[in-house]
Design a protein around this motif. Structure first.
Motif, PDB file in Angstrom:
ATOM      1  N   PHE A  43      -6.761   2.970 -11.614  1.00 44.70           N
ATOM      2  CA  PHE A  43      -6.095   1.900 -10.856  1.00 44.70           C
ATOM      3  C   PHE A  43      -6.646   0.561 -11.335  1.00 44.70           C
ATOM      4  CE2 PHE A  43      -5.886   5.641  -8.217  1.00 44.70           C
ATOM      5  CZ  PHE A  43      -4.590   5.628  -7.734  1.00 44.70           C
ATOM      6  N   SER A  44      -5.751  -0.338 -11.716  1.00 45.62           N
ATOM      7  CA  SER A  44      -6.148  -1.630 -12.262  1.00 45.62           C
ATOM      8  C   SER A  44      -5.905  -2.728 -11.236  1.00 45.62           C
ATOM      9  CB  SER A  44      -5.358  -1.929 -13.546  1.00 45.62           C
ATOM     10  OG  SER A  44      -5.670  -3.212 -14.029  1.00 45.62           O
TER      11      SER A  44
ATOM     12  N   ASP B 288       0.826  -1.211   0.000  1.00 44.44           N
ATOM     13  CA  ASP B 288       0.000   0.000   0.000  1.00 44.44           C
ATOM     14  C   ASP B 288       0.857   1.257   0.000  1.00 44.44           C
ATOM     15  OD1 ASP B 288      -2.146  -1.670   0.123  1.00 44.44           O
ATOM     16  OD2 ASP B 288      -2.502  -1.415   2.272  1.00 44.44           O
ATOM     17  N   HIS B 289       2.013   1.195   0.653  1.00 42.95           N
ATOM     18  CA  HIS B 289       2.875   2.367   0.745  1.00 42.95           C
ATOM     19  C   HIS B 289       3.364   2.810  -0.638  1.00 42.95           C
ATOM     20  CE1 HIS B 289       5.746   5.185   2.383  1.00 42.95           C
ATOM     21  NE2 HIS B 289       6.746   4.546   1.759  1.00 42.95           N
TER      22      HIS B 289
ATOM     23  N   GLU C 173      -7.560  -3.764  -0.945  1.00 44.81           N
ATOM     24  CA  GLU C 173      -8.588  -3.177  -1.799  1.00 44.81           C
ATOM     25  C   GLU C 173      -9.152  -1.898  -1.185  1.00 44.81           C
ATOM     26  OE1 GLU C 173     -10.361  -2.835  -5.296  1.00 44.81           O
ATOM     27  OE2 GLU C 173      -9.047  -4.524  -4.744  1.00 44.81           O
ATOM     28  N   GLU C 174      -9.145  -1.795   0.167  1.00 50.80           N
ATOM     29  CA  GLU C 174      -9.611  -0.566   0.800  1.00 50.80           C
ATOM     30  C   GLU C 174      -8.705   0.607   0.456  1.00 50.80           C
ATOM     31  OE1 GLU C 174      -9.144  -3.400   2.263  1.00 50.80           O
ATOM     32  OE2 GLU C 174     -11.156  -4.046   2.889  1.00 50.80           O
ATOM     33  N   THR C 175      -7.408   0.335   0.388  1.00 54.10           N
ATOM     34  CA  THR C 175      -6.463   1.394   0.005  1.00 54.10           C
ATOM     35  C   THR C 175      -6.716   1.869  -1.420  1.00 54.10           C
ATOM     36  OG1 THR C 175      -4.800   0.424   1.492  1.00 54.10           O
ATOM     37  CG2 THR C 175      -4.036   1.971  -0.190  1.00 54.10           C
TER      38      THR C 175
ATOM     39  N   VAL D  95      -8.812   5.811  -5.365  1.00 51.18           N
ATOM     40  CA  VAL D  95      -9.713   6.123  -6.479  1.00 51.18           C
ATOM     41  C   VAL D  95     -10.494   7.396  -6.195  1.00 51.18           C
ATOM     42  CG1 VAL D  95     -11.778   5.330  -7.687  1.00 51.18           C
ATOM     43  CG2 VAL D  95      -9.897   3.744  -7.282  1.00 51.18           C
ATOM     44  N   VAL D  96     -10.898   7.564  -4.938  1.00 49.69           N
ATOM     45  CA  VAL D  96     -11.650   8.766  -4.564  1.00 49.69           C
ATOM     46  C   VAL D  96     -10.741   9.990  -4.519  1.00 49.69           C
ATOM     47  CG1 VAL D  96     -13.057   9.824  -2.757  1.00 49.69           C
ATOM     48  CG2 VAL D  96     -13.336   7.399  -3.299  1.00 49.69           C
ATOM     49  N   GLN D  97      -9.540   9.830  -4.003  1.00 48.86           N
ATOM     50  CA  GLN D  97      -8.634  10.960  -3.860  1.00 48.86           C
ATOM     51  C   GLN D  97      -8.014  11.401  -5.178  1.00 48.86           C
ATOM     52  OE1 GLN D  97      -5.703   9.859  -0.928  1.00 48.86           O
ATOM     53  NE2 GLN D  97      -7.124  10.076   0.814  1.00 48.86           N
ATOM     54  N   TYR D  98      -7.767  10.458  -6.070  1.00 47.33           N
ATOM     55  CA  TYR D  98      -7.097  10.765  -7.349  1.00 47.33           C
ATOM     56  C   TYR D  98      -7.954  10.244  -8.509  1.00 47.33           C
ATOM     57  CZ  TYR D  98      -3.343  11.226  -3.946  1.00 47.33           C
ATOM     58  OH  TYR D  98      -2.594  11.576  -2.841  1.00 47.33           O
TER      59      TYR D  98
END
Length: 633
Positions: free
Chosen positions: A606-607, A565-566, A591-593, A598-601
């Protein structure tokens, strides 16, 4: 009328027919005044006819008029005699009777000849501006000389009906039956009409009892055709025009469009749609579908009905073919392609993917008969050998694009011959060609300096051969997938030397590490696409891309197990050019990350497995799909 009373009046019709073939002879007309054929005089009174006088007066009446006319001595006497109320109806009737025998097409649209209190329509008279009662200035055009043919229905409309019944813009015309002259201007408002033809002369003559009934316009179409003052000839002409226009409107169809527009419409159809649908509509469409421009670029890919006979027919009838695609056509063999090549020397692009039945004969025939070839895509042809490549190098010096993927019989010998004979080569793609080694890469780099696209996916090529690609200054796309002996130093050197490189594919190379990706991000000033699927990289590689590169828009790090995630969050935050990030089967990325990113950018795609499924469902809903329809089916 003057010609009727002349000595040779009985030859009028004969001389009219031979007007354009015989030289005009001098007519000895004993009438000294203006010829009666040259004008028709209309009275300003409401009634023009006199009881007992018909349109065609007899020979006795003609002789009587002639004697009275010959006894006059001066032009003033001539005009007074011609315009006298007692003699005027007779002159007019004689003129109409004579004109009714002349075809209407030989008489030009009449002009209006005005005098004080009298309007004169002069069919062949040259009017004099500001004319008076002195008729000596009138020029008589006898024997219909210099008369142009004119069809009334094709004359332009140059006047418009005014609300008060007259013509706008001061035009000559008539309105609601008022035929009296204007006392101030001396002009009368008479509706004028073209003279009737010989077939309708009797009806026109019988209906000409008054000036208003005998004329309706100078070959013009009145805007009020059914008014009470319109003449039968105008009404008949208007009704014919209306009938023609209504019939034309009823029979309008797409076939009335110009053929160039129809060809443009048909150009949006595929070959299958044109051949099996459009060509069956009618013979006209069939001819359009056979137009040569549709058979310059022929796409027959995937059509199992295509065989050698069809290619022979196309080749024999359409010799201007420049591009053909027969991919997945299992019924085509070397004979059909050879026949096509022999009949189409201008062929430039040839595509035949997955045609395993084709061999050297077809490609050799193309190379021999089509020296203008610039594109040859023959992927997945097992029977193809070096012999065909030698023919291409020998005859096709203009070749720029060649695809030889999965042609397992090709060796370095054929590739070297191809590279030496095709110095203009710009695109070269090889895939799983197990007999192509570093020798082929070196030959291509030395003899084809204009190469822009190079692919050696799955070929037994090493870093010793790839390093030669640094000489290609125009290289923009490099595909080095699944190169077993590719090291980081070679890749970094290629990125440093090839400044125009915009796409680099390093998938399935376990030797590529974070240090190599960092150098690529720093040195790749034109790089926009970087594919690192299943490479040995970590979060540090993604962070380096976001930190050092300002041009990379696409990064695919799928199947890289060490991505977390980082790394995904850091590259999304720091990169200003990133538009796509592939994280397929990166199991350490939650998947939460991804949902949060997706909301922030929203500008970044993202695939992942879940994100791709969601996008697929959204496209299905937009196209009208719903779960209920699938359940009912």
């Amino acid at each position: 009328m003057g010609h009727l009373l002349s000595k040779n009046g009985y030859r009028l019709k004969k001389r009219t027919r031979k007007l354009n073939h015989r030289k005009k002879k001098k007519r000895n007309c004993f009438l000294q005044g203006p010829c009666m054929l040259c004008f028709i005089i209309h009275s300003n009174s409401s009634g023009i006819g006199v009881p007992g006088i018909t349109v065609g007066i007899g020979a006795a009446a003609a002789s009587k008029f002639a004697e009275q006319y010959a006894s006059l001595a001066s032009p003033e006497d001539y005009s007074n005699f011609l315009l006298s109320p007692r003699e005027l109806p007779g002159w007019e009737g004689q003129g109409r009777s004579l004109l009714s025998t002349v075809p209407a097409k030989l008489i030009t649209p009449p002009a209006l000849f005005r005098t004080a209190g009298v309007s004169v329509t002069v069919p062949i008279l040259v009017p004099v501006p500001g004319c008076t009662s002195d008729y000596t200035e009138m020029v008589c055009k006898r024997k219909c000389s210099e008369v142009q043919r004119c069809t009334p229905c094709k004359q332009p409309r140059c006047a418009f009906a005014a609300p008060d019944g007259g013509l706008e813009n001061g035009g000559v015309g008539g309105g609601g039956g008022d035929t009296s002259s204007n006392s101030e201007t001396g002009h009368c408002h008479l509706p004028l009409c073209p003279l009737p033809s010989s077939s309708s002369s009797s009806s026109a003559s019988s209906s000409s009892s008054s000036p208003a009934d005998g004329c309706c316009g100078l070959g013009l179409h009145a805007d009020l055709p059914h008014s009470s003052d319109s003449s039968p000839c105008c009404l008949h002409h208007y009704e014919n025009c209306q009938a023609k226009s209504s019939d034309a409107a009823e029979h309008l169809s797409i076939n009335h469009l110009p053929s160039s527009i129809l060809l443009k419409v048909l150009s949006h159809l595929t070959v299958k749609e044109r051949c099996l649908c459009a060509s069956l509509v009618c013979k006209y469409w069939r001819d359009l579908c056979l137009d040569f421009q549709f058979w310059k670029q022929i796409d027959l890919s995937g059509l199992q009905q295509v065989n050698d006979d069809l290619l022979v027919k196309i080749a024999s009838r359409r010799q201007n073919v420049t591009e053909i695609n027969i991919s997945d056509c299992r019924g085509v063999h070397d004979h059909g392609v050879s026949s096509l090549a022999s009949h189409c020397p201008g062929l430039q692009k040839y595509t035949a993917y997955r045609c395993k039945q084709l061999g050297n004969a077809s490609l050799s025939a193309l190379a021999t008969h089509c020296p203008l070839l610039v594109k040859v895509h023959v992927g997945n042809q097992d029977k193809l050998t070096d012999e065909a490549l030698k023919k291409l190098g020998e005859h096709c010096s203009e070749l720029k694009d060649i695809h030889l993927g999965q042609c397992y019989s090709i060796t370095d010998e054929g590739m070297v011959a191809l590279a030496r004979g095709c110095p203009k080569l710009q695109r070269l793609y090889l895939q799983e060609n197990k007999m192509v080694t570093d020798r082929s890469v070196r030959a291509v780099a030395e003899h084809c300096p204009e190469l822009q696209f190079v692919g050696f996916m799955g070929c037994p090529v090493t870093s010793q051969g790839v390093i030669h690609l640094t000489a290609l200054r125009n290289l923009t796309v490099l595909d080095l997938r699944h190169i077993s002996e590719l090291n980081n130093e070679t890749v970094m050197e290629v990125v440093r030397k090839c400044h125009n490189l915009s796409s680099l594919n390093l998938c399935l190379n376990w030797s590529i590490n974070d240090r190599c990706v960092e150098i690529i991000a720093k040195e790749g000033r034109s790089l926009k696409e970087l594919y690192l699927v299943s490479c040995k990289i970590t979060d540090h590689a993604l962070i380096a891309i976001g930190q050092y590169s300002s041009t990379i828009e696409t990064v695919d790090a799928g199947w890289c197990k060490d991505i977390t995630d980082h790394g995904a969050t850091q590259i999304a935050q720091s990169s200003k050019s990133l538009r796509y990030l592939g994280l397929m089967r990166c199991d350490k990325v939650n998947e939460e990350t991804v949902e949060r990113l997706v909301v922030q950018y929203p500008h970044i795609v993202f695939s992942t497995v879940m994100q791709d499924c969601k996008r697929t469902l959204e496209r299905a809903y937009q196209m009208g799909w719903s779960p209920n329809t699938s359940n009912t089916s």
